[in-house]
Motif scaffolding. Structure first.
Motif, PDB file in Angstrom:
ATOM      1  N   ILE A  74       1.367 139.273  32.697  1.00 16.48           N
ATOM      2  CA  ILE A  74       1.606 140.542  33.355  1.00 16.48           C
ATOM      3  C   ILE A  74       2.235 141.525  32.365  1.00 16.48           C
ATOM      4  N   ALA A  75       2.265 142.801  32.744  1.00 17.64           N
ATOM      5  CA  ALA A  75       2.799 143.840  31.856  1.00 17.64           C
ATOM      6  C   ALA A  75       4.314 143.706  31.737  1.00 17.64           C
ATOM      7  N   ILE A  86       0.270 156.098  32.814  1.00 14.15           N
ATOM      8  CA  ILE A  86       1.538 155.413  33.089  1.00 14.15           C
ATOM      9  C   ILE A  86       1.282 154.196  33.977  1.00 14.15           C
ATOM     10  N   ASP A  87       1.915 153.082  33.645  1.00  9.60           N
ATOM     11  CA  ASP A  87       1.734 151.839  34.389  1.00  9.60           C
ATOM     12  C   ASP A  87       2.989 151.522  35.200  1.00  9.60           C
ATOM     13  N   PRO A  88       2.942 151.704  36.512  1.00 11.65           N
ATOM     14  CA  PRO A  88       4.124 151.431  37.333  1.00 11.65           C
ATOM     15  C   PRO A  88       4.431 149.948  37.500  1.00 11.65           C
ATOM     16  N   MET A  89       3.499 149.073  37.039  1.00  9.96           N
ATOM     17  CA  MET A  89       3.670 147.632  37.226  1.00  9.96           C
ATOM     18  C   MET A  89       4.435 146.978  36.084  1.00  9.96           C
ATOM     19  N   ASN A  90       4.728 147.708  35.018  1.00 11.39           N
ATOM     20  CA  ASN A  90       5.434 147.107  33.890  1.00 11.39           C
ATOM     21  C   ASN A  90       6.848 146.703  34.308  1.00 11.39           C
ATOM     22  N   THR A  91       7.295 145.547  33.819  1.00  8.01           N
ATOM     23  CA  THR A  91       8.610 145.024  34.217  1.00  8.01           C
ATOM     24  C   THR A  91       9.776 145.788  33.598  1.00  8.01           C
ATOM     25  N   SER A  92       9.500 146.614  32.589  1.00  5.39           N
ATOM     26  CA  SER A  92      10.548 147.388  31.930  1.00  5.39           C
ATOM     27  C   SER A  92      10.341 148.875  32.171  1.00  5.39           C
TER      28      SER A  92
END
Length: 344
Positions: free
Chosen positions: A139-140, A233-239
């Motif tokens: 995952i991201a 933009i990726d809202p799923m990234n853990t950071s």
């Protein structure tokens, strides 16, 4: 060498196949780790197969054609070159399930399949590879890096009057249909580092942990690098960290990132009357170490036969650029599996 010196062998073909396996066929690694049946199912869902006419030659399975598209893009081959390689290379035929087939998909068949599935089909392949990455835990993570690259196409040699007409979406009345079809009126010129480029633009979002493309946008080359920032933009990234180079900062973007809960890791750009402070330079240097990871992605695209695409028009360029992103991720996933890299 005299031909009489070569001894014929009825089992030579099988021996050659065994030798390929012993040496290590790179396509076998892709075969081992990628679920092509699942990818084909996703394509058929968004672009259903057309029923063959009674008495006509049945269409090649979608999975076979998907495998052909992957080979074509991994090696940046034209439809003509792909047809030749399918006829000539044992490993290609085996990978595509065509070893015992009397017929091989020709250039027209490949071109027709691409047109049938279109950008929606290519995006389904991208999403399918992404799903397989997520299923294995990739995952991201660790923040996201945003950047853009120019995807060149063959340069157009137009006279001044022709360029003016193209900008207006028109074409000279004396331009013959065959020549008109070879004119790319969607691609555009742009300058980067003092050099002129003609083609399209691919903006990508790469996660910092695995260097996998999580989001992307396609456009013409003259569009600014930062214009697709919000779109990728990726809202799923853990950071919450968002990295980008000096082409992306602005007060409006700083505010948007803050309001949406992101940590701004965009390099600052000095001005003629206001150079960067030492603290800002140190910050830029720190960010550069992470941001440089996206350059590895572009370098891998170059290794896949180069970033140039041989298409005409925005629609086919979008398809080709989507396949570039898809095949990069596919190659990355196979690398993780081959080297037993665990997700965490």
């Amino acid at each position: 060498m005299h031909r009489s010196a070569i001894k014929p062998d009825l089992f030579a073909d099988q021996e050659h196949k065994n030798k390929i396996d012993t040496l290590g066929d790179p396509l076998a690694e892709i075969e081992k780790h990628i679920d092509f049946a699942a990818l084909a199912a996703k394509v058929d869902k968004v672009a259903p197969r057309v029923a063959s006419l009674k008495g006509g030659r049945p269409a090649y399975p979608t999975e076979t054609m998907v495998r052909i598209l992957v080979l074509k893009r991994l090696n940046n081959l034209s439809d003509e070159a792909m047809e030749y390689q399918l006829l000539d290379r044992m490993s290609y035929k085996r990978f595509c399930g065509l070893t015992d087939s009397r017929t091989i998909p020709d250039r027209t068949t490949i071109w027709t399949f691409e047109n049938r599935i279109g950008e929606a089909g290519a995006k389904a392949l991208f999403d399918g590879v992404d799903s397989q990455l997520w299923a294995k835990g990739f995952i991201a993570r660790s923040g996201q890096i945003i950047d853009a690259t120019i995807i060149p196409t063959p340069k157009q040699h137009n006279r001044s009057a022709e360029r003016d007409l193209i900008k207006q979406g028109a074409m000279s009345a004396d331009c013959k249909p065959a020549k008109r079809r070879q004119k790319d009126t969607d691609a555009s010129w742009t300058k980067k580092h003092g050099k002129s480029f003609f083609g399209y633009k691919l903006s990508i979002n790469v996660d910092n942990k695995y260097k996998v493309i999580r989001n992307f946008e396609t456009d013409t080359a003259s569009v600014g690098d930062s214009d697709h920032f919000n779109a990728v933009i990726d809202p799923m990234n853990t950071s919450a960290d968002v990295y980008a180079d000096r082409g992306y900062p602005s007060k409006a973007r700083d505010q948007w990132l803050k309001e949406n809960g992101y940590r701004n890791q965009i390099q600052r750009k000095g001005q003629a009357n206001k150079p960067l402070s030492e603290a800002q330079q140190r910050r830029n240097h720190r960010i550069a170490k992470t941001r440089a990871r996206v350059e590895h992605v572009f370098a891998t695209m170059e290794q896949m036969g180069g970033k140039m695409i041989r298409t005409i028009g925005q629609a086919r360029a979008d398809f080709a650029m989507t396949m570039v992103a898809t095949c990069y991720n596919l190659k990355r996933f196979v690398y993780f599996q081959k080297h037993d890299i665990k997700a965490f």
